[in-house]
Design a protein around this motif. Structure first.
Motif, PDB file in Angstrom:
ATOM      1  N   ALA A  29       0.833  -1.210   0.000  1.00  0.00           N
ATOM      2  CA  ALA A  29       0.000   0.000   0.000  1.00  0.00           C
ATOM      3  C   ALA A  29       0.868   1.260   0.000  1.00  0.00           C
ATOM      4  CB  ALA A  29      -0.935  -0.005   1.199  1.00  0.00           C
ATOM      5  N   ILE A  30       1.932   1.256   0.776  1.00  0.00           N
ATOM      6  CA  ILE A  30       2.857   2.395   0.795  1.00  0.00           C
ATOM      7  C   ILE A  30       3.464   2.589  -0.581  1.00  0.00           C
ATOM      8  CG2 ILE A  30       5.072   3.225   1.683  1.00  0.00           C
ATOM      9  CD1 ILE A  30       4.352   1.691   4.322  1.00  0.00           C
ATOM     10  N   TYR A  31       3.928   1.499  -1.171  1.00  0.00           N
ATOM     11  CA  TYR A  31       4.570   1.591  -2.484  1.00  0.00           C
ATOM     12  C   TYR A  31       3.583   2.114  -3.531  1.00  0.00           C
ATOM     13  CZ  TYR A  31       7.797   0.807  -6.193  1.00  0.00           C
ATOM     14  OH  TYR A  31       8.634   1.021  -7.254  1.00  0.00           O
ATOM     15  N   ARG A  32       2.372   1.587  -3.519  1.00  0.00           N
ATOM     16  CA  ARG A  32       1.363   2.029  -4.487  1.00  0.00           C
ATOM     17  C   ARG A  32       1.042   3.506  -4.301  1.00  0.00           C
ATOM     18  NH1 ARG A  32      -3.191  -2.527  -4.944  1.00  0.00           N
ATOM     19  NH2 ARG A  32      -3.375  -1.803  -7.071  1.00  0.00           N
ATOM     20  N   LEU A  33       0.986   3.961  -3.062  1.00  0.00           N
ATOM     21  CA  LEU A  33       0.747   5.377  -2.793  1.00  0.00           C
ATOM     22  C   LEU A  33       1.885   6.218  -3.358  1.00  0.00           C
ATOM     23  CD1 LEU A  33      -0.949   7.591  -1.358  1.00  0.00           C
ATOM     24  CD2 LEU A  33       0.447   7.134   0.688  1.00  0.00           C
ATOM     25  N   LEU A  34       3.113   5.779  -3.130  1.00  0.00           N
ATOM     26  CA  LEU A  34       4.265   6.534  -3.620  1.00  0.00           C
ATOM     27  C   LEU A  34       4.356   6.533  -5.143  1.00  0.00           C
ATOM     28  CD1 LEU A  34       6.969   5.633  -0.958  1.00  0.00           C
ATOM     29  CD2 LEU A  34       5.718   7.792  -1.230  1.00  0.00           C
ATOM     30  N   VAL A  35       3.880   5.478  -5.784  1.00  0.00           N
ATOM     31  CA  VAL A  35       3.879   5.444  -7.255  1.00  0.00           C
ATOM     32  C   VAL A  35       3.128   6.652  -7.795  1.00  0.00           C
ATOM     33  CG1 VAL A  35       2.911   4.224  -9.254  1.00  0.00           C
ATOM     34  CG2 VAL A  35       4.195   2.956  -7.536  1.00  0.00           C
ATOM     35  N   GLY A  36       2.032   7.010  -7.152  1.00  0.00           N
ATOM     36  CA  GLY A  36       1.233   8.145  -7.596  1.00  0.00           C
ATOM     37  C   GLY A  36       1.902   9.492  -7.391  1.00  0.00           C
ATOM     38  N   HIS A  37       2.997   9.515  -6.632  1.00  0.00           N
ATOM     39  CA  HIS A  37       3.684  10.774  -6.352  1.00  0.00           C
ATOM     40  C   HIS A  37       5.081  10.826  -6.968  1.00  0.00           C
ATOM     41  CE1 HIS A  37       0.574  12.421  -3.741  1.00  0.00           C
ATOM     42  NE2 HIS A  37       0.340  11.144  -3.431  1.00  0.00           N
ATOM     43  N   GLY A  38       5.451   9.782  -7.689  1.00  0.00           N
ATOM     44  CA  GLY A  38       6.704   9.767  -8.451  1.00  0.00           C
ATOM     45  C   GLY A  38       7.915  10.186  -7.653  1.00  0.00           C
ATOM     46  N   THR A  39       8.790  10.941  -8.292  1.00  0.00           N
ATOM     47  CA  THR A  39      10.049  11.342  -7.662  1.00  0.00           C
ATOM     48  C   THR A  39       9.863  12.459  -6.648  1.00  0.00           C
ATOM     49  OG1 THR A  39      10.497  12.840  -9.502  1.00  0.00           O
ATOM     50  CG2 THR A  39      11.453  10.622  -9.632  1.00  0.00           C
ATOM     51  N   GLU A  40       8.705  13.126  -6.677  1.00  0.00           N
ATOM     52  CA  GLU A  40       8.436  14.179  -5.697  1.00  0.00           C
ATOM     53  C   GLU A  40       8.291  13.580  -4.302  1.00  0.00           C
ATOM     54  OE1 GLU A  40       4.838  17.212  -4.840  1.00  0.00           O
ATOM     55  OE2 GLU A  40       5.537  17.119  -6.912  1.00  0.00           O
ATOM     56  N   GLY A  41       7.588  12.477  -4.202  1.00  0.00           N
ATOM     57  CA  GLY A  41       7.445  11.764  -2.947  1.00  0.00           C
ATOM     58  C   GLY A  41       6.475  12.399  -1.976  1.00  0.00           C
ATOM     59  N   LEU A  42       6.446  11.826  -0.784  1.00  0.00           N
ATOM     60  CA  LEU A  42       5.580  12.276   0.300  1.00  0.00           C
ATOM     61  C   LEU A  42       6.344  12.238   1.611  1.00  0.00           C
ATOM     62  CD1 LEU A  42       2.281  10.280  -0.354  1.00  0.00           C
ATOM     63  CD2 LEU A  42       2.560  12.754  -0.540  1.00  0.00           C
ATOM     64  N   CYS A  43       5.962  13.125   2.520  1.00  0.00           N
ATOM     65  CA  CYS A  43       6.568  13.052   3.848  1.00  0.00           C
ATOM     66  C   CYS A  43       5.900  11.908   4.616  1.00  0.00           C
ATOM     67  CB  CYS A  43       6.441  14.375   4.588  1.00  0.00           C
ATOM     68  SG  CYS A  43       4.791  14.808   5.119  1.00  0.00           S
ATOM     69  N   ALA A  44       6.602  11.414   5.618  1.00  0.00           N
ATOM     70  CA  ALA A  44       6.122  10.264   6.386  1.00  0.00           C
ATOM     71  C   ALA A  44       4.751  10.540   6.996  1.00  0.00           C
ATOM     72  CB  ALA A  44       7.140   9.906   7.465  1.00  0.00           C
ATOM     73  N   GLY A  45       4.520  11.744   7.480  1.00  0.00           N
ATOM     74  CA  GLY A  45       3.233  12.077   8.084  1.00  0.00           C
ATOM     75  C   GLY A  45       2.084  11.974   7.102  1.00  0.00           C
ATOM     76  N   ASP A  46       2.314  12.404   5.862  1.00  0.00           N
ATOM     77  CA  ASP A  46       1.267  12.309   4.840  1.00  0.00           C
ATOM     78  C   ASP A  46       0.975  10.854   4.469  1.00  0.00           C
ATOM     79  OD1 ASP A  46       0.989  15.053   4.817  1.00  0.00           O
ATOM     80  OD2 ASP A  46       2.187  15.349   2.998  1.00  0.00           O
ATOM     81  N   ILE A  47       2.017  10.038   4.448  1.00  0.00           N
ATOM     82  CA  ILE A  47       1.825   8.610   4.170  1.00  0.00           C
ATOM     83  C   ILE A  47       1.005   7.980   5.290  1.00  0.00           C
ATOM     84  CG2 ILE A  47       2.967   6.376   3.853  1.00  0.00           C
ATOM     85  CD1 ILE A  47       5.388   7.978   2.716  1.00  0.00           C
ATOM     86  N   ALA A  48       1.380   8.290   6.534  1.00  0.00           N
ATOM     87  CA  ALA A  48       0.665   7.740   7.687  1.00  0.00           C
ATOM     88  C   ALA A  48      -0.808   8.150   7.656  1.00  0.00           C
ATOM     89  CB  ALA A  48       1.318   8.213   8.984  1.00  0.00           C
ATOM     90  N   ASP A  49      -1.072   9.422   7.341  1.00  0.00           N
ATOM     91  CA  ASP A  49      -2.460   9.900   7.285  1.00  0.00           C
ATOM     92  C   ASP A  49      -3.239   9.217   6.164  1.00  0.00           C
ATOM     93  OD1 ASP A  49      -1.947  11.587   9.403  1.00  0.00           O
ATOM     94  OD2 ASP A  49      -1.722  13.393   8.153  1.00  0.00           O
ATOM     95  N   ALA A  50      -2.619   9.117   4.995  1.00  0.00           N
ATOM     96  CA  ALA A  50      -3.316   8.544   3.836  1.00  0.00           C
ATOM     97  C   ALA A  50      -3.673   7.083   4.043  1.00  0.00           C
ATOM     98  CB  ALA A  50      -2.451   8.696   2.582  1.00  0.00           C
ATOM     99  N   LEU A  51      -2.829   6.364   4.762  1.00  0.00           N
ATOM    100  CA  LEU A  51      -3.047   4.927   4.938  1.00  0.00           C
ATOM    101  C   LEU A  51      -3.556   4.554   6.333  1.00  0.00           C
ATOM    102  CD1 LEU A  51       0.127   3.613   3.074  1.00  0.00           C
ATOM    103  CD2 LEU A  51      -2.202   3.864   2.181  1.00  0.00           C
ATOM    104  N   ALA A  52      -3.722   5.563   7.185  1.00  0.00           N
ATOM    105  CA  ALA A  52      -4.168   5.327   8.562  1.00  0.00           C
ATOM    106  C   ALA A  52      -3.278   4.298   9.261  1.00  0.00           C
ATOM    107  CB  ALA A  52      -5.629   4.910   8.600  1.00  0.00           C
ATOM    108  N   VAL A  53      -1.981   4.533   9.171  1.00  0.00           N
ATOM    109  CA  VAL A  53      -0.990   3.641   9.771  1.00  0.00           C
ATOM    110  C   VAL A  53      -0.290   4.403  10.901  1.00  0.00           C
ATOM    111  CG1 VAL A  53       1.156   2.376   9.335  1.00  0.00           C
ATOM    112  CG2 VAL A  53      -0.620   2.431   7.596  1.00  0.00           C
ATOM    113  N   PRO A  54      -0.176   3.823  12.084  1.00  0.00           N
ATOM    114  CA  PRO A  54       0.538   4.489  13.181  1.00  0.00           C
ATOM    115  C   PRO A  54       1.995   4.777  12.794  1.00  0.00           C
ATOM    116  CG  PRO A  54      -0.620   2.541  13.982  1.00  0.00           C
ATOM    117  CD  PRO A  54      -0.709   2.524  12.480  1.00  0.00           C
ATOM    118  N   ALA A  55       2.533   5.857  13.332  1.00  0.00           N
ATOM    119  CA  ALA A  55       3.883   6.307  12.971  1.00  0.00           C
ATOM    120  C   ALA A  55       4.947   5.231  13.179  1.00  0.00           C
ATOM    121  CB  ALA A  55       4.233   7.572  13.747  1.00  0.00           C
TER     122      ALA A  55
END
Length: 121
Positions: free
Chosen positions: A21-47
């Motif tokens: 799920a993390i990898y698939r989320l990052l695919v949508g953001h390419g080389t720009e990427g996401l900060c860890a907090g945004d990934i955690a929020d998007a996937l509802a995963v504890p830090a």
């Protein structure tokens, strides 16, 4: 060319639902990427859980990490994923890479070689 052990590490890393799920989320953001907090929020995963999975993906070479001020930004390692994909297609279909064409490139229809094989069976 990617070594067998490196390909296995990549596959094992993606074989876990949260990491996939993390990898698939990052695919949508390419080389720009996401900060860890945004990934955690998007996937509802504890830090702490996210940190564990990000470290696993990073160790497998599938994602990169960079610091932007106080944030860690995670993005795809596109070269590594291309190497993993090449590993699959270089070793698939009994040395007949024409059989390994992705379904999306043929719009869901098997290519002519696959149709001939199916008729022969």
């Amino acid at each position: 060319m990617i070594a067998d052990a490196d390909a296995l590490s990549a596959f094992a890393s993606l074989a876990q639902p949260t990491r996939l799920a993390i990898y698939r989320l990052l695919v949508g953001h390419g080389t720009e990427g996401l900060c860890a907090g945004d990934i955690a929020d998007a996937l509802a995963v504890p830090a702490t859980t996210l940190s564990f999975h990000l470290a696993h993906l990073h160790k497998a070479g599938l994602i990169m990490q960079r610091r932007d001020s106080r944030s860690l930004i995670y993005s795809l390692d596109i070269e590594r994923m291309n190497a993993v994909i090449a590993f699959l297609s270089d070793h698939c279909c009994g040395g007949r890479p024409e059989l390994c064409r992705p379904a999306s490139s043929s719009k869901g229809k098997p290519n002519e070689s696959v149709r001939r094989q199916r008729k022969a069976v």
